[in-house]
Structures are given as C-alpha cells and as structure tokens.
Design a protein around this motif. Structure first.
Motif, short mmCIF file in Angstrom:
data_model
loop_
_atom_site.label_atom_id
_atom_site.label_comp_id
_atom_site.label_asym_id
_atom_site.label_seq_id
_atom_site.Cartn_x
_atom_site.Cartn_y
_atom_site.Cartn_z
N PHE A 1 56.21 88.55 -16.15
CA PHE A 1 57.03 87.49 -16.73
C PHE A 1 56.82 87.38 -18.23
CE2 PHE A 1 57.87 82.93 -17.68
CZ PHE A 1 59.22 82.93 -17.36
N GLU A 2 55.64 87.73 -18.72
CA GLU A 2 55.40 87.69 -20.16
C GLU A 2 56.36 88.63 -20.88
OE1 GLU A 2 51.81 88.34 -23.45
OE2 GLU A 2 51.42 88.70 -21.32
N HIS A 3 56.52 89.84 -20.36
CA HIS A 3 57.45 90.79 -20.97
C HIS A 3 58.89 90.26 -20.88
CE1 HIS A 3 59.49 94.48 -22.03
NE2 HIS A 3 60.09 94.51 -20.85
N LEU A 4 59.25 89.67 -19.75
CA LEU A 4 60.61 89.16 -19.57
C LEU A 4 60.93 88.05 -20.57
CD1 LEU A 4 63.29 89.00 -18.01
CD2 LEU A 4 62.17 87.45 -16.40
N LYS A 5 60.03 87.08 -20.71
CA LYS A 5 60.32 85.94 -21.59
C LYS A 5 60.28 86.34 -23.06
CE LYS A 5 55.62 84.02 -21.99
NZ LYS A 5 54.74 82.86 -21.76
N GLU A 6 59.58 87.43 -23.39
CA GLU A 6 59.53 87.89 -24.78
C GLU A 6 60.74 88.73 -25.15
OE1 GLU A 6 55.84 89.93 -25.20
OE2 GLU A 6 54.65 88.09 -25.47
N THR A 7 61.42 89.29 -24.15
CA THR A 7 62.54 90.19 -24.44
C THR A 7 63.89 89.64 -24.00
OG1 THR A 7 62.02 91.34 -22.35
CG2 THR A 7 61.14 92.28 -24.39
N ALA A 8 63.90 88.52 -23.30
CA ALA A 8 65.15 87.91 -22.85
C ALA A 8 65.03 86.40 -22.95
CB ALA A 8 65.47 88.33 -21.41
N SER A 9 66.17 85.72 -22.98
CA SER A 9 66.17 84.26 -23.05
C SER A 9 66.26 83.71 -21.64
CB SER A 9 67.37 83.77 -23.88
OG SER A 9 67.36 82.37 -24.00
N VAL A 10 65.13 83.22 -21.12
CA VAL A 10 65.06 82.69 -19.76
C VAL A 10 64.32 81.36 -19.79
CG1 VAL A 10 65.13 84.94 -18.63
CG2 VAL A 10 62.91 83.95 -19.27
N LEU A 11 64.61 80.52 -18.80
CA LEU A 11 63.98 79.21 -18.69
C LEU A 11 63.80 78.88 -17.22
CD1 LEU A 11 63.02 76.75 -20.41
CD2 LEU A 11 65.30 75.79 -20.11
N ASP A 12 62.63 78.35 -16.87
CA ASP A 12 62.37 77.96 -15.49
C ASP A 12 63.28 76.79 -15.11
OD1 ASP A 12 60.90 77.62 -12.97
OD2 ASP A 12 60.11 75.81 -13.95
N GLN A 13 63.84 76.85 -13.90
CA GLN A 13 64.81 75.82 -13.52
C GLN A 13 64.18 74.43 -13.39
OE1 GLN A 13 66.70 76.69 -9.79
NE2 GLN A 13 64.97 76.01 -8.57
N GLY A 14 62.90 74.35 -13.04
CA GLY A 14 62.24 73.06 -12.97
C GLY A 14 62.21 72.40 -14.34
N GLN A 15 61.84 73.17 -15.36
CA GLN A 15 61.82 72.67 -16.73
C GLN A 15 63.23 72.29 -17.17
OE1 GLN A 15 59.20 72.36 -19.15
NE2 GLN A 15 60.81 71.34 -20.33
N PHE A 16 64.20 73.16 -16.81
CA PHE A 16 65.59 72.92 -17.24
C PHE A 16 66.13 71.61 -16.67
CE2 PHE A 16 70.12 73.12 -16.25
CZ PHE A 16 70.65 73.30 -17.52
N TRP A 17 66.00 71.40 -15.35
CA TRP A 17 66.58 70.21 -14.75
C TRP A 17 65.89 68.94 -15.23
CZ3 TRP A 17 71.18 70.85 -13.55
CH2 TRP A 17 71.65 71.93 -12.82
N SER A 18 64.61 69.05 -15.57
CA SER A 18 63.90 67.90 -16.12
C SER A 18 64.50 67.50 -17.46
CB SER A 18 62.41 68.23 -16.28
OG SER A 18 61.72 67.19 -16.94
N ASP A 19 64.75 68.49 -18.32
CA ASP A 19 65.34 68.22 -19.63
C ASP A 19 66.80 67.80 -19.49
OD1 ASP A 19 62.95 68.89 -20.80
OD2 ASP A 19 63.54 70.96 -21.25
N TRP A 20 67.52 68.42 -18.57
CA TRP A 20 68.93 68.09 -18.36
C TRP A 20 69.09 66.62 -17.95
CZ3 TRP A 20 73.53 70.59 -19.14
CH2 TRP A 20 74.66 70.09 -18.48
N SER A 21 68.24 66.16 -17.05
CA SER A 21 68.34 64.78 -16.59
C SER A 21 68.04 63.79 -17.71
CB SER A 21 67.37 64.55 -15.42
OG SER A 21 66.03 64.72 -15.82
N LYS A 22 67.21 64.20 -18.68
CA LYS A 22 66.87 63.30 -19.79
C LYS A 22 67.97 63.23 -20.83
CE LYS A 22 62.96 65.35 -20.77
NZ LYS A 22 61.68 65.68 -21.45
#
Length: 569
Positions: free
Chosen positions: A328-349
């Motif tokens: 996952f370290e390689h993935l997040k450094e080379t592509a724009s990805v976000l964990d859905q738990g983090q996303f929905w938390s921010d989206w609700s706010k």
C-alpha cells in the motif's frame, strides 16, 4: 407426362452435362455446409460464457496470466502476478555493482597516522570507531568476501551495535543469478577486534537483519558507499526494495479546503467480493484505471474478503486487510487513493456545509468517457446483485478497453511477505535449487493425470532429480503435499527444505507478526493460505535451478489429459 419427365431427367445426366451438374452439386453442398457452420458459430457465440470471468474481457488478461515458463502454479486460484513481475530488469543498473577492488584496502585512518604501538596497547579496550574509514572499508570487504552469491550496490555508513566492539552496517544487494527486477536490503552486526598494533579484523558477521541499528537511514543522509551513476540512481529508485521499513499508514486529507477541491470516484456493491485474488485485482485495477482516466482520487475499501480457496476453514473470510497482501505504501505514493472510512468521515462533516455534490451511476455500460465532463465532487458507481453484470471489471470492457488502461505497475506484492521470502533465501545463502511438486487431488485423479502419482513418488523423484540437480545441494521443495516426511528419501542426496521449516519468521515474536497485528487493531493475523502460497512460490522462483512438475517431472498435462497443446498456446 411421366415418360417425358423420365426422358428429360435422363438426358440431363448425359455425358455432355455430367461435369456441369457435378459442379452444381458441389456448389450446393458447399453452400449448405457454410450455412450450417454459420448457425453453429452463431449459437456458440450467443450462449458461451467463460468459466472464469478473468479470461473474458481481453487478451491483456491472457497475457497477464500466462507465464512464459509454463509455471506449475495455477494463476486463477493460487498466487497472483503483480506489477513488479512484469518489470524488465535494468541490466545497466544491475551490472553497476561494487567489486572488492572498488573498496580501498587501507584508507587513511586517524589510528594509523597518529598511534604508536604503546598508544595502541592503551586503547585495546576503547570502543570501536564504526565510522572510522579503516573499519568501514574492512566491513565492506569482509561482506563482499563472505557473501559470494550476491552483488552489492550500496553500503550504508556503519553505526554502533549492541556493544563497544560491534558495528551494524546495511547494504543494498541482489542475488547474482536473480531474475526479479528488485533490490534487497540487509543489515547485519559485525563483531570487530583491534590488535596491539591498532589493526582491525572482523571476528564474525551476524544473521540476516541482525544489525538493527543500521536499518533506518535519515532522509537527507547520503549512503556511505556506492558507484551507481546519478542517471541510474533515479531508475533504481523506481524498483521495489525488499527489507526497507514499511510505512503503509492511511493517507489523511490535510484540510476542509483541500477535501472540497478534490474530485473522487468510488465503486460500491457488486459481486466481486470473496472471489479469487486474480478476480479481485482485475476489478480493482479497472476502478483505479478509471479514476486515473478521470483525474479523480479513488476512494477504496481496504478490507478484503478472502476466498475459501485460500482459507484453512474452507469458508470465505471477511475482515482481511489489503495491506496484508499488497504494497500500500507504493500504491499511495504513485496514485491518488483514499480509504473509504476516512472519506465518509470527512464527507459527512463537509458535504452539506460546502455544497459538495454526488453523481450516481448505476449502469456499467455508462463509459468513463461519458463521465469525463462531470463536475460533481463525487462519482459513485453502484453495482447490483445480478452476476456477472455486477462485476466491477465490466466497466472496462468494450470500447472502454482501448481507452482506460489498468495500471498494473501500481500494484506490488506486500514487502512484509517479500521480506520473509528474502529471509528464507538468505538462510540458504541465496545458493539453492528448487522444485515444485504438485500432488494432492491431481495425484489421486488417475483419469486426468494417469502418471502424476507415480512420477512424483520418492523413488521417481530421486531418479529424475539426479539428472538435474547435483548431490548435496540445498533443495527447496514447494509442494501441496501435506506430509513432508513423504519426501524423506530425498534427504539421502539433498539438504531438503520446506516452508514450515521457517515458521519462526511469521509466528510469535517476529516483525511480521507484530506489524500485521497492529494493522489489525491488536488482533493477531493468521498466516493464511494465500500468504503461504505467495511466499512458497516466490522462494521457489529464486532458486538457481527451478524444476517444475509438468515441465520436468511428468509427461502429464497441467490441466489434465490431452490439454498440453492448449496450455502451451
């Protein structure tokens, strides 16, 4: 009338008309056969459904899953190939390794310049200066002399070990006969002694990864010794480095402003869950490819349902983590990805407050090209419950296939698992041969594999391997035979090794155990079937000689009787 008709029919088959009528008859038969073939082909095309949806979308998947070596391991239900498997080895970078002649034998040293014999005698109990050039070069030369089956590419500056007479040093290396496009990192503890005339010698070198004080290098600190040109350093930095500290913490959105300015894509629902790992990746990479095409951040679910084909319970198991299996370290450094738990938390706010909009798509036939002009903050693809139309990869079929490319290079195998592979190979000094022995159900099915059981019996193996592997060699056996004692007769000629011999690398007080437990919120993680076959396969592939079941041990076909030509194609 009857007579006239008979006369007419007889006349038509006279000698003068025989050739003409024969040609007409052949033409009619040919046309009838053509129509029949068209009907058969149309029926097959209309009703055919592939057994495995992975092979349906395109020739890309066929190329991806087909090994040029006709490897024994079935790609659909065992270990999946990932991006690093398809990297072409950069021979220019790999050939620029450090030779022992590159290391000065007696560099300038403060001890040699200033110390007299009496002074040396008084310093016998002083701590060893690990960064003294003489000590550093001695350690490098000793490592190159000791580990003859690897090439060294970089040495880190030594650090003090656990006592005054020990120094820890790290290095980047590759096995001399390595085929994988990757580097490895090791760090070991050296015991150094000082003689009465102030010269140094190495008394011993510790085991793989024993020099823990040399593991981490400060970000701005230059390596101690390397000779790779700057142009090649950048190329080398794009390759996996097994053994480095893994940082796969979840990415966090910096602020409300940055969250609102970003555009997102999320896939929800569908029938891909609990399928084989190949199926999972084929669908996941479709989603990632679409996100990159649309220039959006992919909101991803890091939880995986592990298919029953990999579990000890023979049941699908939820709650696995993407980071157990992939880098996952390689993935997040080379592509724009976000964990859905983090996303929905921010989206609700911030969604209502900032007026963030959602664009819902419920038909996989709506192509990414049709979504290119969508301005909404979030595009949500929602999949139904009817298979196979609810498979995520359906989005990338048809006309989309030539537009949206699956970014295979972004998915690498877990470096934690690969470090276990490297540890096993290091214990064998990277000097071993390997054999894959397929038995299990295939050996019991005499109808499809009539010779496999006999050809993989201990006596047959001894006979076959004696022609391929020298006596006395380390032999790593990758097998699905549960009883390792079955292969005891091979011990008369070889030093045999099996995966379970190395359980200490993932059980109890190990780095893999502690780090995966931490990822799993304090709950210990099972070293499951997929992890086992992944490590087993990778150790096998690092053998100097690799003997495969259906290439080298038996004439039976990998997929059953009369399928050899099909498998080869």
């Amino acid at each position: 009338m009857w007579g006239q008709s008979r006369t007419s029919r007889t006349g038509s088959f006279g000698p003068e008309n025989l050739g003409q009528n024969a040609m007409a008859l052949i033409g009619n038969l040919s046309f009838t056969l053509f129509v029949l073939l068209v009907l058969i082909f149309t029926f097959i095309a209309a009703t055919y459904e592939p057994e495995d949806p992975l092979f349906h979308p395109s020739t890309k998947m066929t190329t991806f899953l087909t090994s040029t070596s006709n490897a024994t391991f079935k790609s659909d239900d065992t270990v999946v190939k990932t991006g690093e498997d398809f990297m072409a080895p950069n021979q220019t970078a790999f050939n620029t390794f450090i030779n022992i002649t590159d290391v000065v034998e007696n560099p300038e040293s403060s001890n040699l310049e200033t110390a007299t014999p009496n002074e040396c005698a008084n310093k016998m109990d002083d701590p060893i200066g690990c960064r003294d050039p003489e000590v550093f070069h001695l350690m490098m030369r000793k490592a190159i002399e000791e580990f003859k089956d690897i090439h060294f590419y970089r040495f880190g500056k030594p650090n003090r070990g656990s006592s005054d007479n020990t120094c820890d040093m790290a290095w980047r290396f590759r096995p001399k006969e390595g085929k994988a496009a990757a580097f490895y990192k090791d760090y070991r503890r050296f015991v150094i002694s000082r003689s009465e005339n102030c010269t140094y010698s190495v008394e011993s070198i510790g085991e793989y990864h024993s020099g823990v004080n040399a593991r981490k290098r400060k970000k701005k600190e230059k390596p101690g010794f390397e000779k790779t040109p700057a142009a090649l350093q950048q190329q080398a930095s794009q390759l996996p480095v097994v053994g480095e500290t893994v940082n796969d913490a979840l990415p966090v959105v910096e602020s409300e402003k940055s969250f609102g300015h970003e555009k997102y894509l999320i896939y929800t629902g569908g029938g891909d869950r609990c399928k084989s790992m190949n199926h999972y990746l084929w669908s996941f990479l479709c989603a990632l490819g679409e996100a990159q095409y649309l220039n959006r951040t992919l909101v991803m679910d890091l939880t995986i349902c592990l298919s029953s084909i990999y579990t000890s319970s023979s049941q699908d198991e939820e709650g696995k983590d993407f980071r157990f299996y992939f880098d996952f370290e390689h993935l997040k450094e080379t592509a724009s990805v976000l964990d859905q738990g983090q996303f929905w938390s921010d989206w609700s706010k911030w969604q209502k407050k900032d007026g963030l909009s959602l664009h819902l798509v419920e038909d996989f036939r709506i192509t990414p090209m049709k979504l290119a002009d969508v301005k909404d903050t979030l595009i949500m693809r929602k999949f139904g419950s009817v298979e196979p139309d609810n498979y995520w990869y359906r989005v990338c079929e048809g006309e989309t296939e030539s537009v949206v490319q699956r970014p295979w290079h972004l998915i690498w195998k877990s470096r934690r698992l690969m470090d276990i592979v490297s540890s096993i190979a290091a214990r064998l000094n990277w000097d071993y041969d390997s054999v894959h022995i397929e038995r299990g159900e295939k050996a019991r099915n005499k109808e499809l594999w009539p010779n496999l059981d006999a050809d993989t019996s201990p006596n047959a193996l001894l006979s076959t391997l004696s022609e391929k592997i020298e006596d006395g060699r380390n032999l790593y056996i990758a097998t699905n035979e549960p009883d390792a004692s079955f292969f005891d007769p091979l011990k008369d000629k070889y030093s045999t090794h099996f995966l379970d011999e190395y359980k200490d690398l993932w059980e109890g007080d190990t780095e893999w155990y502690s780090e995966t437990t931490k990822l799993n919120n304090g709950v210990p993680v099972e070293f499951d079937g997929y992890m086992r076959v992944s490590v087993d396969t990778e150790v096998f592939l690092r053998g100097k000689k690799q003997i495969e079941t259906f290439n080298d041990l038996t004439n039976d076909c990998k997929d059953g009787i009369n399928t050899c030509s099909t498998a080869a194609s």
